[in-house]
Design a protein around this motif. Structure first.
Motif, short mmCIF file in Angstrom:
data_model
loop_
_atom_site.label_atom_id
_atom_site.label_comp_id
_atom_site.label_asym_id
_atom_site.label_seq_id
_atom_site.Cartn_x
_atom_site.Cartn_y
_atom_site.Cartn_z
N GLU A 199 0.83 -1.20 0.00
CA GLU A 199 0.00 0.00 0.00
C GLU A 199 0.87 1.25 0.00
O GLU A 199 0.56 2.25 -0.66
CB GLU A 199 -0.94 -0.01 1.22
CG GLU A 199 -2.02 -1.08 1.14
CD GLU A 199 -2.84 -1.14 2.42
OE1 GLU A 199 -2.42 -0.47 3.40
OE2 GLU A 199 -3.86 -1.82 2.43
N GLN A 200 1.99 1.20 0.74
CA GLN A 200 2.91 2.35 0.75
C GLN A 200 3.50 2.59 -0.65
O GLN A 200 3.62 3.72 -1.12
CB GLN A 200 4.01 2.15 1.78
CG GLN A 200 3.52 2.11 3.22
CD GLN A 200 4.66 1.85 4.20
OE1 GLN A 200 5.80 1.75 3.80
NE2 GLN A 200 4.32 1.75 5.48
N GLU A 201 3.87 1.48 -1.29
CA GLU A 201 4.41 1.60 -2.65
C GLU A 201 3.37 2.18 -3.59
O GLU A 201 3.67 3.04 -4.44
CB GLU A 201 4.90 0.25 -3.15
CG GLU A 201 6.09 -0.30 -2.39
CD GLU A 201 6.49 -1.68 -2.87
OE1 GLU A 201 5.75 -2.22 -3.73
OE2 GLU A 201 7.52 -2.20 -2.42
N LEU A 202 2.14 1.69 -3.45
CA LEU A 202 1.08 2.22 -4.31
C LEU A 202 0.83 3.69 -4.04
O LEU A 202 0.56 4.47 -4.97
CB LEU A 202 -0.21 1.41 -4.09
CG LEU A 202 -0.18 -0.03 -4.58
CD1 LEU A 202 -1.48 -0.75 -4.22
CD2 LEU A 202 0.03 -0.09 -6.10
N GLU A 203 0.91 4.06 -2.76
CA GLU A 203 0.73 5.47 -2.44
C GLU A 203 1.84 6.33 -3.06
O GLU A 203 1.59 7.41 -3.58
CB GLU A 203 0.71 5.66 -0.93
CG GLU A 203 -0.56 5.12 -0.26
CD GLU A 203 -0.50 5.27 1.25
OE1 GLU A 203 0.55 5.77 1.73
OE2 GLU A 203 -1.48 4.91 1.93
N LEU A 204 3.08 5.82 -3.02
CA LEU A 204 4.19 6.54 -3.64
C LEU A 204 4.00 6.66 -5.15
O LEU A 204 4.22 7.71 -5.74
CB LEU A 204 5.52 5.85 -3.32
CG LEU A 204 5.99 5.92 -1.87
CD1 LEU A 204 7.24 5.06 -1.68
CD2 LEU A 204 6.28 7.36 -1.46
#
Length: 484
Positions: A271-276
């Motif tokens: 999810e963090q990667e997707l947010e980035l």
């Protein structure tokens, strides 16, 4: 040999494929790499002029070593063969063609390329202290760049790679097919999506553009990288190019799984990667919108300029149309004037022919002079008194040879031109002909004096009859006196 080794073409000959396949092209440094041997032909043109004399002599020894005995060496027109012990004999000194002579040098004593840049090692008894080289800063910079500096590439505005520093294989790989050194074609999976927007943003100003935690595919794995894009402002030689720096980042630590206090799980790494990625996509979208708006404004400005240019062209077209009409009107006027001039020329020719026929029909020799007493025109009958031709027009009439016994004709002509009173006299010729010479001023239609008119009337018959009449009168008088 031409038919054996060459193929005839339209503009010349081409070397056969079999010969071309025997040729090997390779980069070779004459001062660093080991020399080739057993050569029959060696070209070295426009290279030695950039080297010092000591290095030139070393290369001459090296070339002699590489050539077979009798091998040919060809130098540039500005270079000379300065080998030691006459190792080469000139074939054509003007064309700089030399032949390798017999070997008279011990090659074990020669300095080969691996020793050109460093002195020979000689055993010494005393140990000398280490010396610090003069270019220690350059050497230190090289070690720093090669071992400790991050990998980077320098590209132009089109994305073509100009220079590479460090190992970039984890981020770039050659594309299959024809060689292409464009970074868009060589970027690995993950990097190719980030490059366009970041490079466009870097072109806008000289501020650094940084991307964090970019995931780049690498042979089945992934590498997290921080990217820095910097447009170069100085020096001027590379101004406008863009430097891209790759900084490896350790894997993003995964948070430890804990039991949720409220029943909800913490955000996962994915999810963090997707947010980035979403954040970068939003930034790229914003950049694209700004570029689209700028492009729209530029297109609007261009449209206004085109409209202005169109109006100017229309105005110019109208002016050209007006000029065309004026030119047509002027052309018609010129045609009318031309017709009038042509009519006047015709009338003048008719009048000239009438005047010529009139003068010839009178059978009177007539001479027309200008104010300087130069011949302007004459009739054909005048040629019986003066030696005249058409080429004499413009000459002074007093220079002409004449049969008339009238030496004062020049003085009388000047007097008539001065007093405007005509003169008329009778004169004889060398062949006993008599002429009545009349000198009159030449008057124009507006009563201006513009020269003289001299007429020569043949009165030989009248003079003869007058003489006969005088003789008969004299006889009659004599008879009357004889009568008682």
């Amino acid at each position: 040999r031409i038919g054996r080794f060459f193929t005839k073409e339209v503009n010349g000959f081409r070397v056969n494929t079999a010969i071309r396949e025997m040729v090997v092209f390779a980069q070779h440094s004459v001062i660093k790499d080991a020399p080739f041997t057993k050569l029959e032909l060696l070209f070295c043109r426009n290279l030695l002029i950039y080297m010092e004399t000591g290095l030139q002599k070393k290369l001459m020894n090296l070339f002699h070593y590489s050539l077979n005995i009798g091998g040919v060496m060809i130098l540039g027109s500005a270079e000379t063969e300065n080998s030691e012990n006459k190792q080469f004999t000139p074939i054509d000194a003007k064309l700089k063609i030399y032949k390798s002579a017999e070997r008279s040098v011990k090659y074990a004593e020669l300095d080969f390329p691996d020793s050109f840049s460093q002195p020979k090692r000689q055993p010494s008894i005393e140990t000398k202290p280490a010396t610090v080289p003069d270019n220690i800063q350059t050497l230190a910079d090289q070690v720093l760049l090669q071992r400790f500096a991050p990998a980077s590439v320098l590209i132009n505005t089109e994305g073509d790679i100009l220079y590479i520093t460090g190992r970039t294989g984890k981020y770039l790989e050659p594309a299959a097919g024809k060689t292409n050194w464009n970074i868009y074609a060589m970027s690995r999976e993950g990097l190719n999506h980030e490059l366009p927007g970041a490079i466009r943003k870097a072109k806008l100003n000289y501020d650094a553009v940084k991307l964090h935690n970019v995931k780049i595919g690498n042979n089945g794995g992934a590498q997290i990288v921080d990217l820095t894009f910097q447009q170069i402002e100085k020096p001027d030689a590379i101004k406008g190019t863009i430097m891209i720096v790759f900084n490896d980042v350790a894997d993003i630590p995964r948070p430890a799984k804990r039991k949720p206090k409220t029943g909800r799980q913490n955000s996962t790494v994915r999810e963090q990667e997707l947010e980035l990625e979403l954040q970068r996509a939003n930034e790229e979208l914003q950049i694209t919108r700004e570029e689209a708006q700028t492009t729209q404004e530029e297109l609007k400005s261009t449209n206004e300029e085109m409209q202005s240019s169109n109006e100017e062209l229309q105005s110019t077209n109208e002016e050209l149309s007006t000029s065309k009409e004026e030119m047509q009107s002027l052309n018609e006027e010129l045609q009318t004037v031309n017709n009038e001039l042509q009519s006047k020329i015709t009338d003048f020719q008719v009048a000239n022919n009438d005047l010529r026929n009139l003068l010839n029909s009178t059978d009177i020799a007539t001479l027309f002079l200008d104010k300087d007493l130069n011949i302007r025109r004459f009739t054909d009958q005048l040629t019986s008194l003066f030696k005249l031709r058409q080429t004499d027009i413009g000459r002074p009439f007093t220079d002409l040879v004449t049969d008339l016994q009238y030496p004062e004709i020049g003085a009388d002509a000047h007097e008539v031109l001065k007093t405007l009173v005509f003169k008329e006299k009778d004169f004889t010729t060398h062949d006993q002909r008599w002429f009545k010479v009349r000198i009159m001023p030449y008057r124009t239609s507006d009563d201006h004096i513009d020269g003289l008119v001299i007429t020569f009337i043949d009165i030989s018959l009248a003079k003869k009859l007058e003489a006969e009449l005088n003789d008969k009168i004299a006889i009659l008088r004599k008879h009357q006196l004889d009568k008682p």
